[in-house]
Design an enzyme around this catalytic site. Structure first.
Site, PDB file in Angstrom:
ATOM      1  N   GLU A 290       0.854  -1.195   0.000  1.00  0.00           N
ATOM      2  CA  GLU A 290       0.000   0.000   0.000  1.00  0.00           C
ATOM      3  C   GLU A 290       0.881   1.233   0.000  1.00  0.00           C
ATOM      4  O   GLU A 290       2.003   1.181   0.503  1.00  0.00           O
ATOM      5  CB  GLU A 290      -0.865   0.040   1.273  1.00  0.00           C
ATOM      6  N   LYS A 292       2.350   4.418   1.540  1.00  0.00           N
ATOM      7  CA  LYS A 292       2.507   4.900   2.913  1.00  0.00           C
ATOM      8  C   LYS A 292       2.308   6.404   2.865  1.00  0.00           C
ATOM      9  O   LYS A 292       3.194   7.149   2.455  1.00  0.00           O
ATOM     10  CB  LYS A 292       3.886   4.541   3.457  1.00  0.00           C
ATOM     11  N   ARG A 297      -1.840   9.911  11.648  1.00  0.00           N
ATOM     12  CA  ARG A 297      -2.728   8.775  11.813  1.00  0.00           C
ATOM     13  C   ARG A 297      -4.057   9.223  12.400  1.00  0.00           C
ATOM     14  O   ARG A 297      -4.088  10.054  13.308  1.00  0.00           O
ATOM     15  CB  ARG A 297      -2.111   7.726  12.718  1.00  0.00           C
ATOM     16  N   GLU A 345      -5.094   7.567   7.518  1.00  0.00           N
ATOM     17  CA  GLU A 345      -4.099   8.630   7.581  1.00  0.00           C
ATOM     18  C   GLU A 345      -4.780   9.900   7.052  1.00  0.00           C
ATOM     19  O   GLU A 345      -5.389   9.889   5.978  1.00  0.00           O
ATOM     20  CB  GLU A 345      -2.882   8.250   6.719  1.00  0.00           C
ATOM     21  N   LYS A 449       2.038  -5.606   3.727  1.00  0.00           N
ATOM     22  CA  LYS A 449       1.272  -6.302   4.778  1.00  0.00           C
ATOM     23  C   LYS A 449       0.869  -7.707   4.352  1.00  0.00           C
ATOM     24  O   LYS A 449       0.509  -7.910   3.194  1.00  0.00           O
ATOM     25  CB  LYS A 449       0.000  -5.494   5.089  1.00  0.00           C
TER      26      LYS A 449
HETATM   27  P1  ATP Z   1       7.043   4.650  14.518  1.00  0.00           P
HETATM   28  O1  ATP Z   1       8.201   5.472  14.118  1.00  0.00           O
HETATM   29  O2  ATP Z   1       6.802   4.541  15.976  1.00  0.00           O
HETATM   30  O3  ATP Z   1       6.918   3.361  13.772  1.00  0.00           O
HETATM   31  P2  ATP Z   1       5.615   6.501  13.040  1.00  0.00           P
HETATM   32  O4  ATP Z   1       4.423   7.260  13.473  1.00  0.00           O
HETATM   33  O5  ATP Z   1       6.881   7.222  12.833  1.00  0.00           O
HETATM   34  O6  ATP Z   1       5.773   5.389  14.063  1.00  0.00           O
HETATM   35  P3  ATP Z   1       6.002   4.848  10.805  1.00  0.00           P
HETATM   36  O7  ATP Z   1       6.530   3.646  11.483  1.00  0.00           O
HETATM   37  O8  ATP Z   1       6.872   5.707  10.002  1.00  0.00           O
HETATM   38  O9  ATP Z   1       5.178   5.724  11.805  1.00  0.00           O
HETATM   39  O10 ATP Z   1       4.864   4.315   9.862  1.00  0.00           O
HETATM   40  C1  ATP Z   1       3.658   3.881  10.310  1.00  0.00           C
HETATM   41  C2  ATP Z   1       2.685   5.007  10.102  1.00  0.00           C
HETATM   42  O11 ATP Z   1       2.448   5.224   8.728  1.00  0.00           O
HETATM   43  C3  ATP Z   1       1.337   4.698  10.654  1.00  0.00           C
HETATM   44  O12 ATP Z   1       1.281   5.016  12.015  1.00  0.00           O
HETATM   45  C4  ATP Z   1       0.403   5.562   9.834  1.00  0.00           C
HETATM   46  O13 ATP Z   1       0.235   6.810  10.458  1.00  0.00           O
HETATM   47  C5  ATP Z   1       1.156   5.786   8.541  1.00  0.00           C
HETATM   48  N1  ATP Z   1       0.567   5.174   7.350  1.00  0.00           N
HETATM   49  C6  ATP Z   1       0.458   5.767   6.145  1.00  0.00           C
HETATM   50  N2  ATP Z   1      -0.061   4.959   5.239  1.00  0.00           N
HETATM   51  C7  ATP Z   1      -0.328   3.781   5.849  1.00  0.00           C
HETATM   52  C8  ATP Z   1      -0.865   2.541   5.415  1.00  0.00           C
HETATM   53  N3  ATP Z   1      -1.240   2.326   4.161  1.00  0.00           N
HETATM   54  N4  ATP Z   1      -0.962   1.561   6.341  1.00  0.00           N
HETATM   55  C9  ATP Z   1      -0.587   1.742   7.634  1.00  0.00           C
HETATM   56  N5  ATP Z   1      -0.055   2.898   8.084  1.00  0.00           N
HETATM   57  C10 ATP Z   1       0.082   3.912   7.210  1.00  0.00           C
END
Ligand code: ATP
Length: 639
Positions: A290, A292, A297, A345, A449
């Protein structure tokens, strides 16, 4: 003398059935816990105390749990302790009659307000003995203090603290102060409290005496795992504790399930270094890619009563940040949906160009009490998961099923609501093209995923290997970003005169409740950033480092800050350091880990300092990096 003191302690810490639990009993348990570093011993002390509470005053169990984790209510209700130290110093001075100057001098030397309050008290001659503090009274007062707002609230807070302080005996003042400050620092992690709660419930059962040792051990472990999993689905002790008291562990699973209106802890992703990692991990498993999205969030809930809420990654209610989205939410679900929880998101959206805008644009939106007419940045919601639908939890359904239900029950609305873009090919060439496309579309990379079976359930609060994140930057070899807390700054010189020139950063160790120094940082800031940070952080200067800052020799910035801001940082790599303390004791018994060439990326206002990258994660990143070098070396050898 020693003897009579200890009998007094024991006396004030015991109580009869039906009486409110004395605060002294909790403090005695805290003291035992603080005096050991052995995890099993800590668990044992707490379990024993909780068993007494269950037996004698079960109605206090909930409050005891809250005081043990130092919280006042579920996170999403947003009521927090963390009283500023100037107020606490004032309360100590006024309640003991000691001079502020002396107290401040003590504070500079000892650094622990709890110890100072305790020592100041014992210098006071007592005219009469005030009534002993009880758990219900302390908890209610703490809640009142945290709820006070407005002009005269400072004075009212000091008065309430003073009243409690004069009733404190023995060690009570120490723990009371630390509670008020927001950090207990006795080495009691919340997950230990959850395990202790589960075990105490099992051990209070009448049939337990007849059980074999082995059987009991199994029961205890199962109970702990059930309570942990229920809590991640329904993070609300207000519901869990009464259910446990009523129906024990089996009853809990039935009574406490994901419920719209109570935000669950989001599932998190595991970082990867290269696209080939994905194929290694998911060799024989169906998976999907997917986009990102790079925004914030958003967990969107529709309750059975029809009302809607939006929660942040942190379980904060964001409904007043997104009144525009709130108004439109009704349109997105098809008419046959009565209740749901969506994982999404929220992304800044350009309505004219019909495209995603970078995160920086979204971050200019105000966080609270936004008026619709003032909104300049439009938001589009990209949804990627459905966790609850029409009265049923979907957490244990595989992603393929959840996605099917999502597509069936919701409508895309142009520029307002869309399904996350996805692609199911397993060919690395296709994944590469999809990744490039995501970057062109202003996304951060991909989320990969698992789709089917028990490996594709939704795992609340877990950083799972069933979700991998691929960020565009990894591919340039920069590695994942790290979120760190700003704890100090250096006075700026030359071009940076008038603002801070550099900062001292720390990661967080949730087990020890400690911020551990990790690096200095001076690059990555625009001039505007430097001004903004200076203006913001000078409001948070404290005279001395907190006692829960773990610092190395030479970590001496010109000013210290209270732990309030989290910054996203990138670096070249991690190295073992004699100067910094991050993850000390994990990789090396005495040395910490430091970041090389750290660079500021952005302010993370959706993370609290306690959500910063943990010491464990830092150690894991360091070890991963070593592993990769070894891998590369051998492959070179083979070539
Ligand atoms: P951490 O650094 O603790 O993992 P983070 O908030 O920095 O958390 P990332 O790990 O960079 O987040 O990535 C996960 C985040 O990406 C999710 O919390 C969500 O907000 C965002 N996101 C964007 N697109 C998606 C998607 N398709 N599926 C799941 N999460 C997504």
């Amino acid at each position: 003398d020693m003897f009579s003191k200890s009998t007094n302690d024991a006396e004030s810490a015991s109580w009869k059935k039906g009486e409110p639990v004395p605060y002294a009993a909790l403090c005695q348990t805290f003291e035992q816990i603080e005096d050991t570093t052995k995890r099993l011993q800590i668990l044992d002390y707490l379990v024993k105390f909780l068993i007494s509470v269950i037996k004698l005053s079960p109605e206090s169990l909930l409050t005891v749990i809250y005081l043990s984790i130092n919280k006042l209510c579920p996170e999403y209700e947003g009521l927090e302790l963390g009283i500023g130290e100037s107020l606490l110093l004032k309360a100590i001075a006024e309640s003991t009659g000691r001079e502020m100057k002396k107290i401040k001098a003590d504070y500079a030397e000892i650094g622990d307000l709890g110890v100072i309050a305790m020592n100041s008290r014992s210098n006071q001659p007592t005219m009469f003995k005030p009534k002993a503090l009880t758990i219900p009274h302390v908890f209610k007062t703490l809640k009142d203090i945290a709820s006070l707002t407005g002009n005269s609230s400072q004075k009212q807070k000091v008065d309430k603290i003073k009243l409690m302080l004069v009733s404190c005996r023995n060690k009570e003042a120490k723990y009371l102060m630390r509670s008020l400050e927001g950090k207990l620092r006795i080495g009691l992690a919340e997950r230990t409290v959850v395990v202790a709660l589960a075990q105490a419930i099992v051990l209070s059962r009448p049939d337990i005496k007849k059980m074999s040792k082995e059987k009991l051990q199994v029961e205890l472990e199962q109970a702990a795992s059930v309570v942990k999993s229920v809590y991640s689905e329904l993070p609300c002790y207000d519901l869990i504790v009464p259910a446990l008291l009523k129906g024990d562990i089996d009853g809990l699973k039935e009574a406490c399930k994901l419920t719209p209106g109570i935000p669950l802890k989001p599932m998190l992703a595991h970082p990867t270094k290269a696209l080939t990692d994905i194929l290694d991990r998911f060799e024989n498993i169906a998976f999907t890619c997917e986009y990102k999205y790079d925004g914030e969030r958003a967990q969107i809930h529709k309750l059975e009563d029809g009302s809607m809420r939006i929660y942040s990654r942190n379980s904060e209610n964001m409904s007043t940040k997104y009144p525009d989205v709130m108004e439109r939410l009704g349109k997105f679900a098809k008419p046959n949906t009565t209740s749901f929880v969506l994982d999404c998101e929220a992304v800044a959206w350009d309505r004219e160009q019909k495209c995603i805008l970078p995160f920086q644009v979204l971050s200019t939106r105000k966080r609270k009490d936004v008026k619709e007419e003032d909104i300049k940045v439009q938001v589009c919601i990209f949804t990627f998961d459905l966790l609850y639908l029409n009265g049923e939890s979907l957490l244990r359904e595989p992603l393929a099923k959840r996605r099917e239900l999502l597509l069936d029950h919701f409508n895309e609305v142009d520029g307002e609501f869309a399904f996350a873009k996805s692609m199911n090919s397993k060919q690395i060439e296709d994944i590469q093209i999809f990744l490039d496309q995501s970057v062109t579309d202003n996304c951060e990379g991909l989320m990969v995923k698992t789709l089917n079976g028990t490996e594709a359930t939704y795992e609340p609060s877990k950083r799972s290997r069933n979700w991998l994140k691929v960020k565009k930057d990894y591919l340039a070899g920069v590695g994942d970003s790290i979120d760190l807390v700003v704890i100090g700054a250096y006075v700026g010189r030359g071009k940076r005169t008038g603002v801070y020139g550099g900062y001292l950063l720390a990661c967080y160790d949730p087990d020890r409740e400690e911020y551990q120094s990790i690096c200095k940082i001076g690059t990555g800031f625009s001039e505007q950033d430097l001004e903004d940070h200076h203006k913001d952080l000078k409001e948070h200067v404290i005279p001395e480092p907190k006692s829960y800052y773990m610092l190395g020799e030479g970590n001496k910035p010109d000013v210290w800050f209270a732990p309030v801001r989290v910054w996203e940082i990138k670096c070249a790599d991690l190295s073992v350091s004699p100067v910094y303390k991050a993850a000390v004791g994990i990789v090396d018994p005495n040395k910490g880990i430091s970041l090389r060439f750290p660079r500021f990326i952005r302010l993370r206002d959706d993370k609290t300092p306690e959500n910063a990258t943990s010491s464990e994660q830092i150690a894991e990143m360091y070890n991963d990096q070593k592993l990769n070098t070894v891998k590369n070396d051998t492959s070179m050898g083979v070539d």
